[in-house]
Scaffold this motif. Structure first.
Motif, PDB file in Angstrom:
ATOM      1  N   TYR A   1      21.971  -8.272  30.824  1.00 46.78           N
ATOM      2  CA  TYR A   1      21.295  -8.153  29.388  1.00 46.78           C
ATOM      3  C   TYR A   1      19.933  -8.582  29.112  1.00 46.78           C
TER       4      TYR A   1
ATOM      5  N   GLY B   1      17.652  -7.007  31.827  1.00 42.44           N
ATOM      6  CA  GLY B   1      17.260  -5.762  31.271  1.00 42.44           C
ATOM      7  C   GLY B   1      16.230  -5.848  30.114  1.00 42.44           C
ATOM      8  N   ILE B   2      16.132  -6.777  29.502  1.00 45.94           N
ATOM      9  CA  ILE B   2      15.136  -7.006  28.129  1.00 45.94           C
ATOM     10  C   ILE B   2      13.984  -7.444  29.077  1.00 45.94           C
TER      11      ILE B   2
ATOM     12  N   LEU C   1      26.477  -4.982  23.836  1.00 43.27           N
ATOM     13  CA  LEU C   1      25.184  -5.386  24.580  1.00 43.27           C
ATOM     14  C   LEU C   1      24.438  -4.249  25.179  1.00 43.27           C
TER      15      LEU C   1
ATOM     16  N   TYR D   1      23.486  -1.948  22.031  1.00 43.10           N
ATOM     17  CA  TYR D   1      22.362  -2.639  21.576  1.00 43.10           C
ATOM     18  C   TYR D   1      20.935  -2.383  22.491  1.00 43.10           C
ATOM     19  N   PHE D   2      21.161  -2.750  23.919  1.00 43.83           N
ATOM     20  CA  PHE D   2      19.849  -2.331  24.696  1.00 43.83           C
ATOM     21  C   PHE D   2      19.472  -0.921  24.645  1.00 43.83           C
ATOM     22  N   CYS D   3      20.354   0.061  24.476  1.00 47.74           N
ATOM     23  CA  CYS D   3      19.928   1.361  24.691  1.00 47.74           C
ATOM     24  C   CYS D   3      19.233   1.759  23.127  1.00 47.74           C
TER      25      CYS D   3
ATOM     26  N   LEU E   1      17.441  -0.440  21.379  1.00 47.18           N
ATOM     27  CA  LEU E   1      16.169  -1.194  21.564  1.00 47.18           C
ATOM     28  C   LEU E   1      15.221  -0.424  22.520  1.00 47.18           C
ATOM     29  N   PHE E   2      15.809   0.162  23.592  1.00 54.20           N
ATOM     30  CA  PHE E   2      15.079   0.717  24.526  1.00 54.20           C
ATOM     31  C   PHE E   2      14.237   2.049  23.831  1.00 54.20           C
TER      32      PHE E   2
END
Length: 187
Positions: free
Chosen positions: A63, A66-67, A147, A150-152, A154-155
């Motif tokens: 994660y 990725g960020i 996670l 949330y990442f998707c 955020l992206f």
């Protein structure tokens, strides 16, 4: 008091300097090889994901990677000089910044993060993340689907905002194909 003799300290700094010079020579040699550099980085990322998949762990490290890669990508897409800030400054002065006539000055797109620095930072981050997978101390238990979601999200939100900014200030951060000319004009 320094317990280390000065000769050994000098030898250490000489060795460090020699390693830095070798590393710089390697970077200088791979600079023009854009496709090969990114292929190496893609392969490293693939092996990292295979490692994480089969080990079933290190989701926090993934994660964080990725960020970090998302931030690098955004810096790569953004212009060095933000048109929204320049537009606010020139609105106070009363004049537009972007060319409005053909005889106005042309300002090419200059990235906030150049391609080589983006590649170099991304490759180092992937290698550090891969190194972290060698130690169980970095394998913090977490429910990974949260996670991922949330990442998707955020992206999606971040890229939507970036695309709106690109449309609003009319800049394209990519050169899509080289223009070629024929006797009849553009191809």
């Amino acid at each position: 008091m320094n317990s280390e003799p000065p000769e050994e300290a000098n030898a250490f700094w000489a060795q460090k300097s020699a390693l830095e010079q070798r590393y710089q020579v390697i970077l200088d040699r791979v600079t023009p090889l854009t496709t090969e550099r990114w292929a190496f980085t893609g392969a490293a990322l693939f092996f990292y994901f295979v490692r994480v998949y089969f080990a079933q762990g290190w989701y926090i490290v993934t994660y964080a990677l990725g960020i970090y890669l998302l931030n690098l990508f955004l810096a790569f897409l953004q212009p060095k000089f933000d048109p929204s800030l320049e537009a606010a400054d020139t609105a106070e002065e009363g004049g537009p910044m972007l060319p409005t006539r053909s005889d106005d000055e042309f300002k090419p797109f200059v990235r906030r993060l150049p391609e080589f620095k983006a590649w170099h930072s991304a490759t180092k981050a992937i290698l550090v993340a891969f190194f972290c997978t060698l130690f169980r101390v970095f394998d913090i238990p977490v429910f990974w689907p949260i996670l991922l979601v949330y990442f998707c999200i955020l992206f999606t939100i971040t890229m939507k905002r970036q695309i709106r900014h690109m449309i609003k200030y009319r800049y394209i951060p990519f050169n899509i194909g080289k223009k070629s000319y024929s006797k009849s004009g553009y191809k």
